[in-house]
Write a protein that holds these residues in place. Structure first.
Motif, PDB file in Angstrom:
ATOM      1  N   ASP A 197      54.448  -2.416   2.566  1.00  0.00           N
ATOM      2  CA  ASP A 197      55.569  -1.891   1.693  1.00  0.00           C
ATOM      3  C   ASP A 197      55.092  -0.805   0.527  1.00  0.00           C
ATOM      4  O   ASP A 197      55.911   0.164   0.458  1.00  0.00           O
ATOM      5  CB  ASP A 197      56.128  -3.189   1.026  1.00  0.00           C
ATOM      6  N   SER A 201      56.779   2.726   0.189  1.00  0.00           N
ATOM      7  CA  SER A 201      57.371   3.379  -0.991  1.00  0.00           C
ATOM      8  C   SER A 201      56.475   4.840  -1.345  1.00  0.00           C
ATOM      9  O   SER A 201      57.111   5.613  -1.700  1.00  0.00           O
ATOM     10  CB  SER A 201      57.397   2.613  -2.201  1.00  0.00           C
ATOM     11  N   LYS A 225      59.480   0.454   9.153  1.00  0.00           N
ATOM     12  CA  LYS A 225      58.288  -0.550   9.290  1.00  0.00           C
ATOM     13  C   LYS A 225      58.492  -0.846  10.752  1.00  0.00           C
ATOM     14  O   LYS A 225      59.357  -1.422  11.183  1.00  0.00           O
ATOM     15  CB  LYS A 225      58.239  -1.447   8.335  1.00  0.00           C
TER      16      LYS A 225
END
Ligand SMILES: Nc1nc2c(ncn2[C@@H]2O[C@H](COP(=O)(O)OP(=O)(O)OP(=O)(O)O)[C@@H](O)[C@H]2O)c(=O)[nH]1
Ligand SMILES: [Mg+2]
Length: 323
Positions: A197, A201, A225
């Motif tokens: 994650d 970002s 992902k």
């Protein structure tokens, strides 16, 4: 039948032989390629790139599987797959590739940069002309990513899939340095490992910064992902790749601009390579270069004027003409 017609009629053996001749630097392929280039399918090329061991081949393998399930025939060119860093993964690649190579709808070709004669860049570009002419529905090229490869995939691919992994501050540094600007679609692979994650970002921030500069009509690269090892996220990845393809259909002027800048980069690359070859071989041209070096060292001619003189075939010692 003429060799080019054999390839155009879908004879993959003829295509494979032609690629072998391209790899050897056999110049007699030029007229054949000329015909293939004029009559090929003009398929868009998907470039899959990213750091060594990121999972590019595993993703390509998944893509091949999905293509075949939709009845598409696919050609894959893997450039320098024997990356020294992930030596252990090569065997795995080969086993997976072997499963597909028994499939008559899949054409896989590897090309190594080490220990070969002639320019890799030209061999890759010319092989892509063959793949485009041999009657497949999809073309995929795998290269080791940005800054590590002799091949700049952005000259060949209309869609670039950049594969990243969660680990390593190096990647974050690469984003900051703008090294990852070339992606049209991003995969954060190995999403089963920690930090996915955070990587998503970081990439999102960099993509938003870049697209903010480009304006409204431009493509917004999606970040997906994936877990290539079991196929998680691969369908979404394919949707994103197809969406990028449709973006160019909706904005033909953007595609035209891309194709022109790619042709320009290829042409300049080849001219540069030809110049380097010209002055690295013994003979008159090398002697002339050495002569101009003497002029520079002796300060009779400054380097920029000497370059101009050399390019225009002037003999050392002649009076520099400065343009
Ligand atoms: N945990 C995990 N491992 C993965 C995943 N995808 C690939 N791998 C493993 O990562 C290793 C490298 O995968 P490859 O697909 O060979 O990576 P690559 O980017 O093609 O590597 P090079 O071509 O050598 O640069 C292999 O051992 C894979 O099985 C994943 O989603 N999760
Ligand atoms: Mg690989």
């Amino acid at each position: 039948m003429h060799e080019a017609d054999l390839v155009l009629s879908g004879n993959w053996r003829a295509a494979a032989k032609l690629i072998s001749r391209i790899e050897c630097g056999d110049e007699s392929v030029t007229p054949v390629l000329q015909r293939l280039y004029a009559n090929g399918a003009r398929l868009p090329v998907l470039g899959v790139t990213g750091p060594p061991g990121a999972g590019k081949s595993t993703i390509v393998d998944q893509l091949i599987g999905r293509c075949r399930a939709s009845g598409h025939r696919v050609a894959v060119l893997a450039i320098d797959p024997s990356s020294p860093i992930t030596g252990g993964a090569i065997l795995g690649d080969r086993i997976r590739m072997a499963a597909h190579s028994a499939d008559p709808g899949v054409f896989i070709r590897s090309m190594a940069s080490r220990g070969r004669l002639g320019g890799l860049a030209a061999a890759v570009g010319n092989s892509l002309i063959v793949l485009d002419a041999m009657g497949v529905d999809r073309i995929v090229v795998e290269t080791v990513g940005v800054g590590q490869s002799e091949i700049d995939i952005s000259r060949h691919a209309q869609t670039i899939l950049l594969v990243q992994t969660p680990t390593g501050g190096d990647h974050i540094q690469a984003i900051k340095a703008g090294l990852l600007d070339i992606g049209d679609v991003y995969a954060v692979n190995k999403a089963d490992t920690v930090g996915a994650d955070r990587m998503v970002s970081a990439l999102r921030e960099s993509v938003e910064f870049r697209c903010g500069r480009n304006g409204g009509e431009s493509w917004q690269p999606p970040i997906i992902k994936t877990q290539a090892i079991d196929g998680t996220g691969v369908d979404e990845l394919i949707d994103a790749i197809e969406a990028h393809r449709r973006h160019f259909v909706a904005h033909p002027e953007q595609l035209a601009q891309l194709l022109r800048s790619q042709a320009r980069a290829l042409l300049i690359e080849q001219v540069t390579e030809a110049m380097q070859n010209r002055y690295s071989q013994h003979g008159g041209e090398l002697e002339r270069l050495e002569g101009w070096l003497d002029e520079i060292i002796a300060r009779r001619c400054h380097p920029y004027a000497a370059a101009w003189m050399l390019l225009h075939g002037r003999e050392p010692g002649s009076i520099p003409i400065i343009q």
